[in-house]
Write an enzyme that holds these catalytic residues in place. Structure first.
Site, PDB file in Angstrom:
ATOM      1  N   ARG A 103       0.816  -1.220   0.000  1.00  0.00           N
ATOM      2  CA  ARG A 103       0.000   0.000   0.000  1.00  0.00           C
ATOM      3  C   ARG A 103       0.845   1.265   0.000  1.00  0.00           C
ATOM      4  O   ARG A 103       0.308   2.355  -0.192  1.00  0.00           O
ATOM      5  CB  ARG A 103      -0.989  -0.002   1.170  1.00  0.00           C
ATOM      6  CG  ARG A 103      -2.015   1.135   1.087  1.00  0.00           C
ATOM      7  CD  ARG A 103      -3.146   0.997   2.102  1.00  0.00           C
ATOM      8  NE  ARG A 103      -2.676   0.608   3.411  1.00  0.00           N
ATOM      9  CZ  ARG A 103      -2.094   1.453   4.281  1.00  0.00           C
ATOM     10  NH1 ARG A 103      -1.936   2.718   3.981  1.00  0.00           N
ATOM     11  NH2 ARG A 103      -1.678   1.003   5.451  1.00  0.00           N
ATOM     12  N   TYR A 122     -15.628  12.166 -18.080  1.00  0.00           N
ATOM     13  CA  TYR A 122     -16.093  10.788 -17.901  1.00  0.00           C
ATOM     14  C   TYR A 122     -17.220  10.733 -16.848  1.00  0.00           C
ATOM     15  O   TYR A 122     -17.140  11.404 -15.813  1.00  0.00           O
ATOM     16  CB  TYR A 122     -14.898   9.934 -17.481  1.00  0.00           C
ATOM     17  CG  TYR A 122     -15.244   8.522 -17.124  1.00  0.00           C
ATOM     18  CD1 TYR A 122     -15.591   7.612 -18.119  1.00  0.00           C
ATOM     19  CD2 TYR A 122     -15.221   8.089 -15.809  1.00  0.00           C
ATOM     20  CE1 TYR A 122     -15.914   6.307 -17.800  1.00  0.00           C
ATOM     21  CE2 TYR A 122     -15.539   6.782 -15.477  1.00  0.00           C
ATOM     22  CZ  TYR A 122     -15.892   5.897 -16.477  1.00  0.00           C
ATOM     23  OH  TYR A 122     -16.213   4.607 -16.156  1.00  0.00           O
ATOM     24  N   ASP A 174      -7.331  14.215 -17.694  1.00  0.00           N
ATOM     25  CA  ASP A 174      -7.514  12.785 -17.901  1.00  0.00           C
ATOM     26  C   ASP A 174      -7.108  12.517 -19.355  1.00  0.00           C
ATOM     27  O   ASP A 174      -7.800  12.909 -20.291  1.00  0.00           O
ATOM     28  CB  ASP A 174      -8.984  12.432 -17.648  1.00  0.00           C
ATOM     29  CG  ASP A 174      -9.281  10.952 -17.812  1.00  0.00           C
ATOM     30  OD1 ASP A 174      -8.546  10.284 -18.568  1.00  0.00           O
ATOM     31  OD2 ASP A 174     -10.261  10.472 -17.216  1.00  0.00           O
ATOM     32  N   LYS A 203      -8.127   1.103 -20.108  1.00  0.00           N
ATOM     33  CA  LYS A 203      -8.377   1.295 -21.533  1.00  0.00           C
ATOM     34  C   LYS A 203      -7.108   0.988 -22.332  1.00  0.00           C
ATOM     35  O   LYS A 203      -6.695  -0.148 -22.372  1.00  0.00           O
ATOM     36  CB  LYS A 203      -8.919   2.704 -21.772  1.00  0.00           C
ATOM     37  CG  LYS A 203      -9.993   3.140 -20.749  1.00  0.00           C
ATOM     38  CD  LYS A 203     -11.270   2.296 -20.811  1.00  0.00           C
ATOM     39  CE  LYS A 203     -12.188   2.488 -19.598  1.00  0.00           C
ATOM     40  NZ  LYS A 203     -12.571   3.848 -19.280  1.00  0.00           N
TER      41      LYS A 203
HETATM   42  C1  LIG Z   1     -13.013   4.455 -18.103  1.00  0.00           C
HETATM   43  C2  LIG Z   1     -12.604   5.841 -17.854  1.00  0.00           C
HETATM   44  C3  LIG Z   1     -12.350   6.311 -16.555  1.00  0.00           C
HETATM   45  C4  LIG Z   1     -12.552   5.442 -15.323  1.00  0.00           C
HETATM   46  O1  LIG Z   1     -11.640   4.402 -15.297  1.00  0.00           O
HETATM   47  P1  LIG Z   1     -11.867   3.049 -14.442  1.00  0.00           P
HETATM   48  O2  LIG Z   1     -10.618   2.297 -14.699  1.00  0.00           O
HETATM   49  O3  LIG Z   1     -13.104   2.414 -14.951  1.00  0.00           O
HETATM   50  O4  LIG Z   1     -12.010   3.470 -13.019  1.00  0.00           O
HETATM   51  C5  LIG Z   1     -11.916   7.608 -16.397  1.00  0.00           C
HETATM   52  N1  LIG Z   1     -11.746   8.424 -17.467  1.00  0.00           N
HETATM   53  C6  LIG Z   1     -11.990   8.026 -18.721  1.00  0.00           C
HETATM   54  C7  LIG Z   1     -11.795   8.970 -19.861  1.00  0.00           C
HETATM   55  C8  LIG Z   1     -12.427   6.724 -18.970  1.00  0.00           C
HETATM   56  O5  LIG Z   1     -12.681   6.330 -20.230  1.00  0.00           O
END
Ligand SMILES: *Cc1c(COP(=O)(O)O)cnc(C)c1O
Length: 381
Positions: A47, A101, A173, A198
Site C-alpha cells: 500500500r 467521464y 484525464d 483502456k
Molecule cells: C473508463 C474511464 C475512466 C474510469 O476508469 P476506471 O478504470 O473504470 O475506473 C476515467 N476516465 C476516462 C476517460 C475513462 O474512459
C-alpha cells in the site's frame, strides 16, 4: 536514462534488473512483508506503492508521460479521486469540464460537497469559458481532451497559460489520447491521470489507473493515495508493465484504423455525421494537430434513421462487439445514449449532440481493410 523515443521507452524504461536470476523481465513480487532496511528507502509495503513490480510500471509510465514521478492505482477512478482529494482543501473550488467521464462527473457532483469542496461545471471547450468560471477560491482545473463521445478538443497551451496566470493546478484525464499521442506535461499541464483499464492495459483484461506529475505534486497525491488505499496488486502491475511494452505499436494501429474508418464512414450515404479529430472539418482539428501526434482510435458516428435502424447496423457488424469500455485490441461499438449518457435526459442529450442513433466506435488493432469491409456490409445489409 537517455531520453529515448517513445517506442524504445515502452520496451525499456523502468525495467527491474533481477540480479538473482538475471531474467530480462520485471519479476512479480507478491510478498506483502519485506525485511526491514535502515535507510532512506524505508519500509517496503504494497500500500506504500513501493514494491519493485509497482515501481517498475510506475517508472515506465513516468518516462512515457515525461513526468518526474508516477503512481499505479487500482482503477482510473482511484487515480481521479486520489488526485482531486489531494490537491484541494476544505472550502476550495474546482473548475471542471462538464463533459468529463461519467464516473468523474458523478464523483464531482455527488461527493465533493460532502468534503466541503466546491465546483463549477463548464459546458464548453473555450479556454475563456474556463477562465470565466475561476473564483477567488479556485485551486484546480480538471478536464479531458479528446472527450467522450464527440471527441471535443481543448487547447492544452491555453489552459496551462490560464493556470499559470491564476495560480491554479491543472489536471487532465489523458485516457483517450494515451502518452503515445499526447504529452500534456510538455504543454505545461500539471497532472496527468489515466484509466489504465483502456489503452494502457489494452487487452480488456485489466482494471487500473495512473497519476503522473512532477515530484512536488506527486508527493501530495502519494500521501492521500496511501490513506485512500487504492493500490494495484503486483500481478496486475506486472500485466500493465507487460502491456505497456507494446503500447506504441498498438496505438499506431489504433490511429490508422480510427483515421481510415472516419474517412470511409464520412463518405457513406447511410452516415449522417462523423466525429473524429483527424478529419479536417472537425472543429478541434487544428488544435489537435498542434498538440497530438496521432488522433487516436475513438470516433463516433450519427447513423441515418432511428435507433432501431442503428441497432440493425450494429447487429450486422461481425468484428465490432457491441460492448462497453474501449481501448482494447478488439474493436467495439456502443450507444452513448444507453451507456455513458443513459442518466442524462433526452432534451439534455439532444443539446449535447448525443442522439439516439449516435454510435461510438473503439477501433481495435485488426487489419484496416477488414474493419472497413465490416462497416460497409453492415451499413448496406
Ligand atoms: C473508463 C474511464 C475512466 C474510469 O476508469 P476506471 O478504470 O473504470 O475506473 C476515467 N476516465 C476516462 C476517460 C475513462 O474512459
Amino acid at each position: 536514462m537517455t531520453d529515448f523515443s517513445l517506442l524504445t521507452k515502452c520496451v525499456h524504461s523502468g525495467n527491474y534488473q533481477d540480479e538473482t536470476s538475471r531474467g530480462v523481465i520485471t519479476p512479480i513480487y507478491i510478498s506483502s512483508s519485506y525485511r526491514f532496511l535502515r535507510g532512506p528507502e524505508g519500509v517496503c509495503y504494497p500500500r506504500y506503492y513501493n514494491i519493485p513490480t509497482q515501481k517498475a510500471a510506475a517508472a515506465k509510465i513516468a518516462a512515457l508521460e515525461k513526468a518526474e514521478s508516477a503512481l499505479i492505482l487500482a482503477s482510473g477512478m482511484a487515480a481521479v479521486t486520489s488526485s482531486l482529494l489531494s490537491l484541494m482543501e476544505s472550502g476550495d473550488h474546482a473548475v471542471v469540464q462538464a463533459g468529463v467521464y461519467g464516473g468523474t462527473h458523478h464523483f464531482v457532483a455527488s461527493e465533493m460537497s460532502r468534503f466541503n469542496l466546491e465546483f463549477t461545471l463548464v459546458s464548453s471547450d473555450d479556454p475563456a469559458d474556463f477562465e470565466a468560471a475561476v473564483q477567488s477560491n479556485t485551486r484546480v482545473v480538471y478536464f479531458e481532451t479528446p472527450t467522450n463521445p464527440l471527441l471535443h478538443i481543448v487547447d492544452l497551451d491555453a489552459l496551462a497559460d490560464l493556470a499559470k496566470r491564476r495560480n491554479l493546478t491543472t489536471v487532465i484525464d489523458n485516457t483517450f489520447a494515451t502518452p503515445i499521442n499526447q504529452n500534456p506535461l510538455d504543454h505545461g499541464i500539471d497532472v496527468v491521470v489515466h484509466s489504465g483499464t483502456k489503452y494502457l492495459g489494452g487487452h480488456s483484461d485489466l482494471c487500473c489507473g495512473v497519476a503522473a506529475s512532477r515530484q512536488e505534486l506527486m508527493s501530495r497525491i502519494y500521501e492521500t493515495a496511501v490513506n485512500l488505499g487504492g493500490v494495484l496488486g503486483a500481478p496486475e502491475c506486472y500485466r500493465l508493465e507487460r502491456s505497456l511494452k507494446t503500447l506504441g505499436l498498438r496505438v499506431a494501429q489504433h490511429n490508422r484504423n480510427g483515421q481510415a474508418l472516419a474517412e470511409f464512414l464520412q463518405t457513406h450515404p447511410r452516415v449522417r455525421k462523423v466525429y473524429y479529430p483527424g478529419l479536417p472539418d472537425h472543429p478541434g482539428h487544428e488544435t489537435a494537430r498542434r498538440q497530438m501526434r496521432g488522433f487516436g482510435g475513438m470516433l463516433s458516428v450519427e447513423l441515418d434513421g432511428d435507433q432501431d435502424a442503428a441497432f440493425g447496423v450494429v447487429e450486422r457488424l461481425e468484428l465490432f462487439a457491441h460492448a462497453v469500455s474501449l481501448g482494447g485490441v478488439e474493436s467495439l461499438v456502443c450507444f452513448p445514449c444507453l451507456t455513458s449518457h443513459a442518466k442524462v435526459s433526452p432534451e439534455e442529450r439532444a443539446a449535447l449532440g448525443i442522439g439516439d442513433s449516435l454510435v461510438r466506435i473503439s477501433a481495435g488493432i485488426e487489419d484496416t481493410s477488414d474493419l472497413i469491409a465490416d462497416w460497409k456490409q453492415a451499413l448496406e445489409g
